[in-house]
Enzyme design. Sequence first.
Site, PDB file in Angstrom:
ATOM      1  N   SER A   7       0.849  -1.198   0.000  1.00  0.00           N
ATOM      2  CA  SER A   7       0.000   0.000   0.000  1.00  0.00           C
ATOM      3  C   SER A   7       0.880   1.243   0.000  1.00  0.00           C
ATOM      4  O   SER A   7       1.568   1.528   0.985  1.00  0.00           O
ATOM      5  CB  SER A   7      -0.891   0.016   1.243  1.00  0.00           C
ATOM      6  OG  SER A   7      -1.571   1.251   1.303  1.00  0.00           O
ATOM      7  N   ASP A  34      -4.746   3.722  -2.306  1.00  0.00           N
ATOM      8  CA  ASP A  34      -5.857   4.170  -1.454  1.00  0.00           C
ATOM      9  C   ASP A  34      -6.253   5.603  -1.763  1.00  0.00           C
ATOM     10  O   ASP A  34      -5.476   6.533  -1.513  1.00  0.00           O
ATOM     11  CB  ASP A  34      -5.412   4.150   0.016  1.00  0.00           C
ATOM     12  CG  ASP A  34      -5.369   2.757   0.604  1.00  0.00           C
ATOM     13  OD1 ASP A  34      -6.322   2.000   0.407  1.00  0.00           O
ATOM     14  OD2 ASP A  34      -4.369   2.444   1.282  1.00  0.00           O
ATOM     15  N   HIS A  65      -8.344   1.358  -4.327  1.00  0.00           N
ATOM     16  CA  HIS A  65      -9.305   1.212  -3.234  1.00  0.00           C
ATOM     17  C   HIS A  65      -9.898   2.594  -3.011  1.00  0.00           C
ATOM     18  O   HIS A  65      -9.253   3.456  -2.420  1.00  0.00           O
ATOM     19  CB  HIS A  65      -8.555   0.690  -1.994  1.00  0.00           C
ATOM     20  CG  HIS A  65      -9.404   0.558  -0.780  1.00  0.00           C
ATOM     21  ND1 HIS A  65      -8.856   0.361   0.474  1.00  0.00           N
ATOM     22  CD2 HIS A  65     -10.752   0.590  -0.603  1.00  0.00           C
ATOM     23  CE1 HIS A  65      -9.834   0.277   1.365  1.00  0.00           C
ATOM     24  NE2 HIS A  65     -10.987   0.419   0.726  1.00  0.00           N
ATOM     25  N   ASP A 174      -7.012  -5.983   4.203  1.00  0.00           N
ATOM     26  CA  ASP A 174      -6.383  -4.658   4.183  1.00  0.00           C
ATOM     27  C   ASP A 174      -6.436  -3.993   5.549  1.00  0.00           C
ATOM     28  O   ASP A 174      -7.520  -3.699   6.056  1.00  0.00           O
ATOM     29  CB  ASP A 174      -7.135  -3.813   3.141  1.00  0.00           C
ATOM     30  CG  ASP A 174      -6.554  -2.424   2.947  1.00  0.00           C
ATOM     31  OD1 ASP A 174      -5.445  -2.163   3.444  1.00  0.00           O
ATOM     32  OD2 ASP A 174      -7.226  -1.609   2.284  1.00  0.00           O
ATOM     33  N   GLY A 175      -5.243  -3.745   6.120  1.00  0.00           N
ATOM     34  CA  GLY A 175      -5.156  -3.009   7.377  1.00  0.00           C
ATOM     35  C   GLY A 175      -4.396  -3.771   8.440  1.00  0.00           C
ATOM     36  O   GLY A 175      -4.810  -4.849   8.858  1.00  0.00           O
ATOM     37  N   GLY A 176      -3.250  -3.239   8.826  1.00  0.00           N
ATOM     38  CA  GLY A 176      -2.478  -3.844   9.906  1.00  0.00           C
ATOM     39  C   GLY A 176      -1.895  -5.204   9.564  1.00  0.00           C
ATOM     40  O   GLY A 176      -1.571  -5.996  10.452  1.00  0.00           O
ATOM     41  N   GLY A 196       1.018  -2.048   4.268  1.00  0.00           N
ATOM     42  CA  GLY A 196       1.533  -0.691   4.171  1.00  0.00           C
ATOM     43  C   GLY A 196       2.662  -0.462   5.143  1.00  0.00           C
ATOM     44  O   GLY A 196       3.842  -0.718   4.847  1.00  0.00           O
ATOM     45  N   SER A 197       2.315  -0.017   6.347  1.00  0.00           N
ATOM     46  CA  SER A 197       3.327   0.386   7.330  1.00  0.00           C
ATOM     47  C   SER A 197       4.344  -0.704   7.630  1.00  0.00           C
ATOM     48  O   SER A 197       5.554  -0.445   7.616  1.00  0.00           O
ATOM     49  CB  SER A 197       2.654   0.794   8.637  1.00  0.00           C
ATOM     50  OG  SER A 197       1.649   1.717   8.362  1.00  0.00           O
TER      51      SER A 197
HETATM   52  C1  DX5 Z   1      -6.671   2.152   5.254  1.00  0.00           C
HETATM   53  C2  DX5 Z   1      -6.163   1.698   3.920  1.00  0.00           C
HETATM   54  C3  DX5 Z   1      -5.079   0.700   3.925  1.00  0.00           C
HETATM   55  C4  DX5 Z   1      -3.780   1.132   4.522  1.00  0.00           C
HETATM   56  C5  DX5 Z   1      -3.128  -0.089   5.080  1.00  0.00           C
HETATM   57  O1  DX5 Z   1      -7.868   2.855   5.060  1.00  0.00           O
HETATM   58  O2  DX5 Z   1      -7.227   1.155   3.159  1.00  0.00           O
HETATM   59  O3  DX5 Z   1      -4.836   0.210   2.605  1.00  0.00           O
HETATM   60  O4  DX5 Z   1      -2.915   1.744   3.621  1.00  0.00           O
HETATM   61  O5  DX5 Z   1      -1.999   0.304   5.719  1.00  0.00           O
HETATM   62  P1  DX5 Z   1      -1.358  -0.451   6.954  1.00  0.00           P
HETATM   63  O6  DX5 Z   1      -0.784  -1.711   6.420  1.00  0.00           O
HETATM   64  O7  DX5 Z   1      -0.356   0.533   7.440  1.00  0.00           O
HETATM   65  O8  DX5 Z   1      -2.472  -0.718   7.940  1.00  0.00           O
HETATM   66 ZN    ZN Z   2      -6.809   0.150   1.198  1.00  0.00          ZN
END
Ligand code: DX5
Ligand code: ZN
Length: 215
Positions: A7, A34, A65, A174-176, A196-197
């Site tokens: 992401s 995103d 997304h 998606d997320g964490g 992402g992170s």
């Molecule tokens: C949150 C986004 C995610 C985000 C995920 O609304 O849809 O795609 O970038 O990032 P991490 O992996 O940092 O949770």
């Molecule tokens: Zn996303």
Amino acid sequence: MTIIAPSILAADFKYLAAEIQKINESPAEWIHFDVMDGQNVPNISFGFPILEAIKPITQKVIDAHLMIENPNQFIPEFIKKGVSHISIPIENNPRLRKDLELIKSLGATCGIALDPDTSIESIIPWLDIIDVVLIMSVQPGFGGQSFIETTYQKVARGKEIIGTSSRNILIEVDGGVSISNSSKLKASGADVLVSGSALFKSENFNEYVNTLKTN
Ligand code: DX5
Ligand code: ZN
């Protein structure tokens, strides 16, 4: 084989071309893009200028997304500018079917994104058209949040529901997402992992993508 979708919300925008290059050189298949408008979610991210900047330099599939109001207004432009897949929120969209049909008619694949509080059963009416179920494992709007543990059951139930249809529908989470939950997510039935992170902060990008894929 699990598809990995870095992401770029978590990328370092000072060095965007280098970040895209890292993704190109890795075994990740998609780039997760995103788009947030400050209305559908309480945050603003990026849109067309960034898409135009990355499209010519990426070798990966761009997975958009959209967390925006009235996505129909912008769907044609995203596809024209090179995204291959678009997921839109399932919640509060009286014209969801029309929007999904619009995405497909323009040659992209389509998905529905489910908030953590939205029941997985709500995908049932859409199984005839969707290509992806995007299960949010954090509240949409921000990167860097903690993974919601009930996601595993949701993924497993989603897999069962999809199994009742004759279509090949991918489950994307998606997320964490990190190497600490990727193994269990895959065992539960996830086909695509957005990261992402955790991924962009890792010491070795390539190795991290590999571990997400294979652990
Ligand atoms: C949150 C986004 C995610 C985000 C995920 O609304 O849809 O795609 O970038 O990032 P991490 O992996 O940092 O949770
Ligand atoms: Zn996303």
